[in-house]
Design a protein around this motif. Structure first.
Motif, PDB file in Angstrom:
ATOM      1  N   LEU A 282       9.203   1.371   2.682  1.00 40.74           N
ATOM      2  CA  LEU A 282      10.173   2.007   1.807  1.00 40.74           C
ATOM      3  C   LEU A 282       9.905   3.503   1.821  1.00 40.74           C
ATOM      4  CD1 LEU A 282      12.531   1.426  -0.160  1.00 40.74           C
ATOM      5  CD2 LEU A 282      10.849   1.550  -2.018  1.00 40.74           C
ATOM      6  N   GLU A 283      10.826   4.241   2.412  1.00 42.26           N
ATOM      7  CA  GLU A 283      10.745   5.693   2.430  1.00 42.26           C
ATOM      8  C   GLU A 283      11.503   6.208   1.210  1.00 42.26           C
ATOM      9  OE1 GLU A 283       9.121   7.228   5.060  1.00 42.26           O
ATOM     10  OE2 GLU A 283       9.255   9.119   3.944  1.00 42.26           O
ATOM     11  N   MET A 284      10.789   6.894   0.325  1.00 42.46           N
ATOM     12  CA  MET A 284      11.387   7.363  -0.929  1.00 42.46           C
ATOM     13  C   MET A 284      11.429   8.880  -0.923  1.00 42.46           C
ATOM     14  SD  MET A 284       9.554   4.748  -3.613  1.00 42.46           S
ATOM     15  CE  MET A 284       7.912   5.386  -3.308  1.00 42.46           C
ATOM     16  N   ASN A 285      12.631   9.403  -0.969  1.00 45.16           N
ATOM     17  CA  ASN A 285      12.833  10.850  -0.968  1.00 45.16           C
ATOM     18  C   ASN A 285      13.503  11.297  -2.262  1.00 45.16           C
ATOM     19  OD1 ASN A 285      11.850  11.224   1.751  1.00 45.16           O
ATOM     20  ND2 ASN A 285      13.792  10.378   2.472  1.00 45.16           N
ATOM     21  N   ASN A 286      13.394  12.578  -2.528  1.00 45.22           N
ATOM     22  CA  ASN A 286      13.999  13.152  -3.738  1.00 45.22           C
ATOM     23  C   ASN A 286      13.641  12.321  -4.969  1.00 45.22           C
ATOM     24  OD1 ASN A 286      15.528  14.939  -5.250  1.00 45.22           O
ATOM     25  ND2 ASN A 286      17.468  13.904  -4.822  1.00 45.22           N
ATOM     26  N   LEU A 287      12.381  12.038  -5.116  1.00 37.85           N
ATOM     27  CA  LEU A 287      11.922  11.188  -6.217  1.00 37.85           C
ATOM     28  C   LEU A 287      12.160  11.853  -7.560  1.00 37.85           C
ATOM     29  CD1 LEU A 287       8.739   9.826  -4.515  1.00 37.85           C
ATOM     30  CD2 LEU A 287      10.490   8.398  -5.567  1.00 37.85           C
ATOM     31  N   ARG A 288      12.441  11.012  -8.533  1.00 36.77           N
ATOM     32  CA  ARG A 288      12.722  11.459  -9.901  1.00 36.77           C
ATOM     33  C   ARG A 288      11.725  10.815 -10.848  1.00 36.77           C
ATOM     34  NH1 ARG A 288      18.975   9.893  -9.195  1.00 36.77           N
ATOM     35  NH2 ARG A 288      18.220   8.018 -10.300  1.00 36.77           N
ATOM     36  N   PRO A 289      11.511  11.400 -12.024  1.00 39.29           N
ATOM     37  CA  PRO A 289      10.583  10.781 -12.991  1.00 39.29           C
ATOM     38  C   PRO A 289      10.962   9.345 -13.343  1.00 39.29           C
ATOM     39  CG  PRO A 289      10.989  13.050 -13.604  1.00 39.29           C
ATOM     40  CD  PRO A 289      11.911  12.761 -12.446  1.00 39.29           C
TER      41      PRO A 289
ATOM     42  N   SER B 191       0.847  -1.179   0.000  1.00 44.75           N
ATOM     43  CA  SER B 191       0.000   0.000   0.000  1.00 44.75           C
ATOM     44  C   SER B 191       0.890   1.238   0.000  1.00 44.75           C
ATOM     45  CB  SER B 191      -0.922   0.021   1.218  1.00 44.75           C
ATOM     46  OG  SER B 191      -0.167   0.072   2.417  1.00 44.75           O
ATOM     47  N   GLY B 192       0.307   2.385  -0.346  1.00 43.88           N
ATOM     48  CA  GLY B 192       1.031   3.627  -0.205  1.00 43.88           C
ATOM     49  C   GLY B 192       1.499   4.275  -1.484  1.00 43.88           C
ATOM     50  N   GLY B 193       1.236   3.683  -2.632  1.00 46.36           N
ATOM     51  CA  GLY B 193       1.638   4.318  -3.871  1.00 46.36           C
ATOM     52  C   GLY B 193       0.848   5.587  -4.135  1.00 46.36           C
ATOM     53  N   GLY B 194       1.232   6.296  -5.188  1.00 43.33           N
ATOM     54  CA  GLY B 194       0.525   7.507  -5.548  1.00 43.33           C
ATOM     55  C   GLY B 194       1.311   8.335  -6.541  1.00 43.33           C
ATOM     56  N   SER B 195       0.888   9.583  -6.693  1.00 50.50           N
ATOM     57  CA  SER B 195       1.531  10.498  -7.629  1.00 50.50           C
ATOM     58  C   SER B 195       2.166  11.648  -6.867  1.00 50.50           C
ATOM     59  CB  SER B 195       0.504  11.041  -8.615  1.00 50.50           C
ATOM     60  OG  SER B 195      -0.049  10.015  -9.393  1.00 50.50           O
TER      61      SER B 195
ATOM     62  N   GLY C 169      11.236  15.469  -6.800  1.00 48.72           N
ATOM     63  CA  GLY C 169      11.759  16.049  -5.573  1.00 48.72           C
ATOM     64  C   GLY C 169      10.929  15.731  -4.348  1.00 48.72           C
ATOM     65  N   GLY C 170       9.751  15.188  -4.566  1.00 47.85           N
ATOM     66  CA  GLY C 170       8.858  14.858  -3.465  1.00 47.85           C
ATOM     67  C   GLY C 170       9.176  13.528  -2.819  1.00 47.85           C
ATOM     68  N   SER C 171       8.311  13.126  -1.885  1.00 48.88           N
ATOM     69  CA  SER C 171       8.524  11.903  -1.122  1.00 48.88           C
ATOM     70  C   SER C 171       7.257  11.071  -1.066  1.00 48.88           C
ATOM     71  CB  SER C 171       8.945  12.251   0.316  1.00 48.88           C
ATOM     72  OG  SER C 171      10.150  12.979   0.349  1.00 48.88           O
ATOM     73  N   LEU C 172       7.449   9.769  -0.932  1.00 51.54           N
ATOM     74  CA  LEU C 172       6.366   8.825  -0.724  1.00 51.54           C
ATOM     75  C   LEU C 172       6.849   7.721   0.207  1.00 51.54           C
ATOM     76  CD1 LEU C 172       4.768   8.222  -4.255  1.00 51.54           C
ATOM     77  CD2 LEU C 172       3.651   9.281  -2.277  1.00 51.54           C
ATOM     78  N   ARG C 173       5.923   7.101   0.893  1.00 54.62           N
ATOM     79  CA  ARG C 173       6.257   5.970   1.751  1.00 54.62           C
ATOM     80  C   ARG C 173       5.369   4.796   1.368  1.00 54.62           C
ATOM     81  NH1 ARG C 173       5.028   4.197   7.520  1.00 54.62           N
ATOM     82  NH2 ARG C 173       7.013   3.431   8.375  1.00 54.62           N
ATOM     83  N   LEU C 174       6.015   3.684   1.049  1.00 51.15           N
ATOM     84  CA  LEU C 174       5.307   2.449   0.730  1.00 51.15           C
ATOM     85  C   LEU C 174       5.331   1.521   1.931  1.00 51.15           C
ATOM     86  CD1 LEU C 174       6.692   1.644  -2.840  1.00 51.15           C
ATOM     87  CD2 LEU C 174       4.763   3.110  -2.196  1.00 51.15           C
TER      88      LEU C 174
END
Length: 124
Positions: free
Chosen positions: A79-86, A6-10, A14-19
């Motif tokens: 999974l903490e994802m920071n500084n996301l890239r395309p 769970s936790g996906g999205g748009s 440069g943003g962050s997401l947590r899965l």
């Protein structure tokens, strides 16, 4: 072993997401828990793994930006994802292995239990 993410999205670059992921099992202990990702037309690639002792391994493309963690009591993976890239845009899969060699490899054949995947989209 049932695995669910769970936790996906748009998010913008440069943003962050947590899965999050939970692996439920009544019979087996989970040795390795790992995140993979896949884009259409490409092979599934390992992103980050963690064993029951907390030893982690990362793909070069995410090292320093992503952090994998685990709660053994809950058989949960994060999974903490920071500084996301395309180019991080992909379907992310959680995988679990009940038997592991010396380390939790970032290779598909090692894992027998997979979630359905969660989409992560990073816009520029």
């Amino acid at each position: 072993v049932h695995v669910a993410e769970s936790g996906g999205g748009s998010v913008q670059a440069g943003g962050s997401l947590r899965l999050s992921c939970t692996a439920s099992s009544s019979s087996y202990s989970i040795a390795c828990m790992t995140w993979f990702r896949q884009t259409p037309g490409k092979e599934r690639e390992g992103v980050a793994s963690i064993d029951s002792d907390g030893d982690t391994h990362y793909a070069d493309s995410v090292r320093g930006r992503f952090t994998v963690s685990r709660d053994n009591a809950k058989n949960s993976l994060y999974l903490e994802m920071n500084n996301l890239r395309p180019d991080d845009t992909a379907t992310y899969y959680c995988a679990a292995a009940t038997v592991a060699p010396m380390m939790c490899l970032l290779t598909v054949p090692m894992y027998g239990y997979w979630g359905q995947g969660t989409q992560v989209t990073v816009s520029s």
